[in-house]
Design an enzyme around this catalytic site. Structure first.
Site, PDB file in Angstrom:
ATOM      1  N   HIS C  51     -14.379  -1.705   8.279  1.00 53.47           N
ATOM      2  CA  HIS C  51     -15.378  -2.478   7.553  1.00 53.47           C
ATOM      3  C   HIS C  51     -16.782  -2.212   8.049  1.00 53.47           C
ATOM      4  O   HIS C  51     -17.004  -1.987   9.240  1.00 53.47           O
ATOM      5  CB  HIS C  51     -15.069  -3.979   7.684  1.00 53.47           C
ATOM      6  N   CYS C 436      10.372  10.025  -3.612  1.00 58.83           N
ATOM      7  CA  CYS C 436      11.810   9.742  -3.662  1.00 58.83           C
ATOM      8  C   CYS C 436      12.242   8.759  -2.575  1.00 58.83           C
ATOM      9  O   CYS C 436      13.404   8.391  -2.496  1.00 58.83           O
ATOM     10  CB  CYS C 436      12.635  11.024  -3.588  1.00 58.83           C
TER      11      CYS C 436
END
Lengths: 112, 315, 485
Positions: C51, C436
């Protein structure tokens, strides 16, 4: 297909589209049989598990007994697809055969 | 860069049939790339019977069906097989890059057939509320664990999906000594073969819940239970119909997706067995998910011919 | 029994940051972690955002440490060879009133020392954030925001700390601490540890640890955040981190660019009772989709390929970082929720100061190994580099995870660096994190783990004891006479 049964025996089969259907319907009721497929343990071979099958249908009622036997088998020599692993499996007129080729593992060579 | 006439990506039933067909149609320089250490693809783990009724007029197991084509491929000197080889890039102008232990190879192909099969829909693609414990498997992974590795994924199983794959795996678990507590199917009826309903479900008295879905998965480290709920005609949950099933394993058999990432990344569009890029073809499950392997074989034989024709026209 | 100078409890981003910082000095340091691997607690669910320092209360510790941390992270990530990307952040306003709030946020942030802030208009947004909702009228642009992989950060910090002499003990849950003044006796299932100083970085369980020493002035109230990961194909959905205006309790549902490329939407903010409740819900998904679509309308739920939940260790409105005079030599580092990852390097420096002020002599080592070797990732390098790697080691060409192109070599290296579980491999290498979800690579990874750790397959777990992948191995089942052929 529809089957008329009396005392556990088939007396009439209708609705089958070929003669095989009649035979199947009768066996399904009186003596249901299945081809059993599974895997067995290999040792020293390129496959850890080797797929197997019964070469003919075997009685459905003895399937779990068959599985118990299968779990105990260990193969230590190379196989080709179709090789008989256990003849007269469970004393039935059915053989347990390999469905896949398995050669020696490439990690080391074993004397047969 | 090496140039090959025909490169086929995928050594399963589709790739092998296409290779054999192309060879029989005059193409004698074929490179068949397979990621596993054997040819055969998914058939190697499909140890059950039901294959080949149409193509061979016999009832074979998966490995036996694969074995027939593996022998054909072996007997054709024009087909070079590269195992443990994964294709990582395909371009519009038919340059194929693949990796194998010790090598990265880039090959220019005069024609390419993509036969990369399909992958499964997993739990992650379907939002099911609850936790993410161990014990949730796609049917194909469970099949591989049991049939190739001899490992039993769990002892008390709930199967999600009643298509053929789900039914066959339900039977597989029972035969290996596990208890299948339920098959949960969101549709009103099975999409699988009736034969499989008989031989996989009825034979073993497995309860099937049609028009039901898994509402929530419980378990911190390993699956502990699921809650199941009925759905109406619009697949909305029916209030008050919730119940729980204790289990340690959830088997997801919820659908297959053609594996076309390489083609997509190349910016190529699939148009039947051909594509928007001349000389690039697709066959088998990566083109369209087929129900039986015999159809894959027919499709791939045809595609092998198409590729052979293309190569002859562009000599 | 060895008397450690410092025992740190909790190997998350805070604990490992402190461990690394303290390892510059001639001290005996032990880092205790209750899970099977570092980062398996709060840190693994971190969003990976560095941040800029906006949205922190004026005069708060966390605000100050966030701004400081934002600068320090750049240096540390370079030393540790963890990728840090400065992508910038936009806080979006949809009307005049919201724009006024942006100005207020800007003022507060500048007072904390955040640099480069500017208000941008519709035209700028249209050009620089094309998928953003066209109803957005303005945004606060904070160029110093960035992204990093939170667990790779923790692993590198841990690895570097160990290189500099720190001993890390996993599966070492602290069951009790006895203050046998002037020392501490720390009881874990496997062994007893003795320490002169104890630093509590136990995340969700920091209040429980603190209570062991009779310091119970704060309570950790877990606040759950559900997050939803989108397909990597949508990597360019947003060019910056996109925030809505914050609410009283949370920064809101964000559009997050992750270090691995997949966009992520979330998190929710829900108070929960159970410190182990990591479940996701329909309500959470709905909430996130509605909020995310307000920012980027084209987001489709079909693009969601994975989801998870994390718990913020909330205690009040600010960080609790202090020496506990009532339990001398015990330091609490608690309530480290957002911006904890950003602040972590600054937290480490602060804790060093606190411990120094409270009697521990910090003598600098002659040699401190500040650098970590770069972890090679095949999917991140061009083919020319791949060729060189394969020449050096053939197993770079042995691909295990097809979706993320992870080689056997990378997986073995991950085990050598400390991966013990399937999740540990996933977080370090990305194998199993692709489309997958492990359907293809799970068996191979299990075998490599079993081989490298010299364990049977049945013992391999997803993330520690209790999460074993399989229940039985035919290889071990044989028993009885059986037929050997």
């Amino acid at each position: 297909m529809a089957v008329d049964v009396e005392n556990g025996k088939v007396i009439k089969v209708t609705g089958n589209e070929c003669p095989k259907g009649e035979k199947y319907a009768m066996s399904e009721v009186e003596n249901p049989a299945r081809i059993l497929t599974s895997v067995i343990l290999g040792q020293g071979l390129e496959l850890k598990m080797i797929p197997v099958r019964t070469d003919k249908p075997m009685p459905k009622s003895r399937i779990f007994e068959a599985m118990n036997e299968i779990k105990k088998i260990k193969v230590q020599k190379p196989l080709s697809a179709g090789d008989v692993i256990i003849k007269n499996f469970l004393g039935l007129d059915v053989n347990l055969i390999s469905t896949r080729k398995a050669e020696w593992t490439r990690n080391f060579q074993q004397e047969p | 860069m090496v140039t090959r006439e025909l490169v086929i990506v995928g050594g399963g039933p589709a790739g092998m049939a296409a290779a054999v067909s192309a060879h029989e149609n005059g193409i004698k320089d074929i490179l068949l790339i397979e990621r596993d250490q054997y040819l055969g693809g998914i058939l190697n783990q499909c140890i059950h019977t039901g294959f080949g009724l149409s193509y061979f007029k016999e009832i074979l197991t998966g490995p036996e069906y694969a074995g027939r084509f593996i022998n054909k491929v072996k007997d054709m000197p024009g087909i070079e097989v590269s195992l443990k080889s994964i294709a990582v890039k395909l371009t519009k102008d038919r340059i194929v890059t693949f990796l194998k232990p010790g090598k990265i190879e880039t090959v220019k192909a005069k024609a390419v057939i993509m036969a990369t099969g399909c992958r499964e829909k997993t739990r992650e693609m379907v939002h099911i509320s609850g936790t993410r414990p161990a014990g949730i498997f796609s049917a194909g992974l469970a099949q591989k664990l049991i049939n190739i590795e001899g490992l039993l994924p769990g002892k008390e199983v709930v199967v999600v999906g009643s298509g053929d794959i789900g039914l066959i795996m339900a039977r597989r678990f029972v035969l290996e000594g596990a208890k299948v507590k339920a098959i949960v199917e969101i549709q009103k009826e099975t999409r699988g073969l009736l034969r499989n309903m008989a031989q996989c479900v009825e034979d073993f008295d497995i309860p099937v819940y049609f028009s039901h879905k898994i509402s929530r998965i419980y378990g911190k480290d390993r699956v502990e239970k699921v809650s199941v709920i009925r759905v109406d005609d619009n697949f909305n949950e029916v209030f008050g119909s919730l119940f729980e099933i204790t289990c340690d394993t959830i088997l997801m058999a919820v659908g297959l997706i053609p594996e076309n990432e390489l083609i997509e990344a190349a910016g190529v569009r699939i148009e039947e067995n051909k594509t928007s890029a001349p000389g690039i073809f697709v066959c088998g499950n990566s083109f369209k998910v087929y129900d039986i392997v015999d159809s894959v074989t027919e499709d791939s034989i045809n595609t092998g011919k198409l590729a052979a024709n293309f190569l002859r026209q562009n000599e | 029994m060895k008397l450690y100078d410092v025992v740190i409890i909790g190997a998350g981003v805070v604990g490992t940051s402190i461990a690394r910082e303290l390892s510059r000095y001639k001290l005996d340091i032990a880092l205790l972690e209750k899970e099977e691997e570092p980062a398996f607690g709060v840190s693994k669910s971190n969003s990976g955002i560095i941040h800029p320092g906006t949205q922190n209360p004026a005069g708060s510790i966390k605000g100050r440490l966030c701004v400081q941390g934002n600068l320090l992270v750049r240096k540390i990530s370079k030393e540790l060879n963890v990728d840090f990307k400065e992508v910038g952040e936009l806080i979006i306003a949809f009307n005049q009133e919201e724009t006024r709030e942006l100005l207020q946020l800007k003022k507060e942030a500048e007072a904390l020392g955040v640099s480069g802030l500017k208000i941008v208009d519709k035209i700028w947004l249209r050009e620089n954030e094309p998928n953003l909702n066209i109803e957005a009228v303005a945004a606060l642009y904070a160029p110093t925001a960035g992204i990093i992989s939170p667990y790779r950060m923790v692993y590198s910090l841990a690895e570097n700390a160990v290189r500099n002499g720190v001993e890390i003990f996993t599966e070492a849950e602290v069951e009790n601490i006895i203050h046998t003044k002037p020392e501490f006796e720390i009881i874990t299932p496997r062994s007893l540890f003795k320490a002169r100083y104890v630093i509590n970085c136990a995340g969700l369980f920091a209040d429980d640890i603190s209570k062991m020493l009779g310091i119970d002035g704060f309570k950790i109230k877990p606040r759950k955040g559900e997050e939803f990961i989108l397909d990597k194909k949508k990597e360019n959905l947003a060019r910056h981190l996109i925030f809505p205006l914050p609410s009283k309790t949370s920064k809101g549902v964000l559009i997050i660019k992750t270090a691995d490329g997949n966009p992520m939407i979330g998190p929710t903010a829900e108070e929960v009772e159970d410190k182990e409740d990591l479940s996701t819900s329909e309500a959470g998904l709905d909430k996130v989709l509605v909020s995310a679509r307000r920012l980027i309308p084209s987001i489709n739920d079909k693009d969601i390929i994975a989801y998870f939940a994390g718990l913020r260790p909330v205690s009040g409105h600010d960080f609790i970082i202090r020496h506990e005079d009532k339990a001398p030599a015990f330091i609490n580092v608690a309530g480290i929720q957002s911006p904890g990852l950003t602040a972590s390097p600054a937290i480490a420096l602060l804790v060093c100061n606190i411990i120094r002020k409270n009697g521990l002599t910090l003598k600098k080592k002659f040699i401190f190994h500040a650098h970590c070797k770069k972890t090679m990732q095949l999917f991140a390098v061009p083919f020319s580099k791949t060729k060189k790697l394969i020449k050096k080691d053939a197993s770079y060409g042995d691909i295990v995870c097809r979706c993320e192109m992870v080689s056997a070599k990378e997986i073995r290296d991950a085990v050598k660096l400390g991966a013990r579980t399937m999740d540990g491999i996933k977080f370090r290498t990305r194998a199993q994190a692709g489309r997958c979800h492990g359907s293809f690579c799970t068996t191979r990874i299990m075998k490599i783990l079993a081989e490298e750790r010299k364990l049977p397959l049945m013992v391999i777990t997803k993330r520690g004891k209790g999460s074993e992948i399989v229940k039985e191995d035919r290889f071990h089942l044989r028993g009885g006479t059986g037929s050997t052929l």
